[in-house]
Design a protein around this motif. Sequence first.
Motif, mmCIF file in Angstrom:
data_model
loop_
_atom_site.group_PDB
_atom_site.id
_atom_site.type_symbol
_atom_site.label_atom_id
_atom_site.label_comp_id
_atom_site.label_asym_id
_atom_site.label_seq_id
_atom_site.Cartn_x
_atom_site.Cartn_y
_atom_site.Cartn_z
ATOM 1 N N TYR A 132 0.933 -1.107 -0.023
ATOM 2 C CA TYR A 132 -0.140 0.009 0.118
ATOM 3 C C TYR A 132 0.892 1.194 -0.064
ATOM 4 O O TYR A 132 1.953 1.400 0.808
ATOM 5 C CB TYR A 132 -0.873 0.043 1.216
ATOM 6 N N ASP A 142 -4.815 8.106 4.254
ATOM 7 C CA ASP A 142 -3.666 7.212 3.824
ATOM 8 C C ASP A 142 -2.439 7.638 4.272
ATOM 9 O O ASP A 142 -1.769 6.925 4.606
ATOM 10 C CB ASP A 142 -3.543 6.513 2.487
ATOM 11 N N MET A 171 -3.942 3.329 5.295
ATOM 12 C CA MET A 171 -3.187 2.173 4.516
ATOM 13 C C MET A 171 -3.428 0.733 5.348
ATOM 14 O O MET A 171 -3.691 -0.150 5.100
ATOM 15 C CB MET A 171 -1.830 2.472 4.113
ATOM 16 N N ARG A 190 -7.155 -0.461 5.899
ATOM 17 C CA ARG A 190 -7.516 -0.903 4.443
ATOM 18 C C ARG A 190 -6.883 -2.461 4.435
ATOM 19 O O ARG A 190 -7.270 -3.450 4.033
ATOM 20 C CB ARG A 190 -7.084 -0.177 3.107
#
Length: 177
Positions: A97, A117, A124, A127
């Motif tokens: 990521y 993110d 990140m 996710r």
Amino acid sequence: MNTTAPTPTSGISAVFLDRDGVLIEDCGYPHLEEHLVLIPGAAEAVVRLNRAGYLAVIVTNQSGVARGMFSLETMQGFNRMLVRKLGAKGGIIGATYACPFHSDGTVAEYVHPDHPDRKPNPGMLLRAIADHNIDPARSFMIGDKPSDMEAARRAGVSGFLFDGPDLDAFVRDLLGG
């Protein structure tokens, strides 16, 4: 007789690895093949983590994209090259990521005041946790900056600050030998 059913684990164990300064030497916006210099013990550390049952996940801020220093495609290609280089030495990266966003960018589509993110935000990691059924309680992050530790904290995973010189020795000590 015990009638209590065993409690299933809520997911897999993972290690979140920062890229620059943890897996590779941080030469300042690395994106070319000649910039891909592994930190001593990086490949061995990934192998050790894999053997211990951890999914290895790279989570990396890459503001060079937002700053117009290199394209998203160049950054993605560099990450794939790193994954291949580690793989050639036996280390398996399960996912990567990268956050190309930054508040001071010059490329409009990647300018964001505080992207979820961008570490220290946990986007990140969150996710990856959702994408790979990762159990935060059985996972941890290795980073080289306070922002990595804050992202780990916000994602509910332990964080360990790596300051060199050998990643495998650091991981061996974390795993208790």
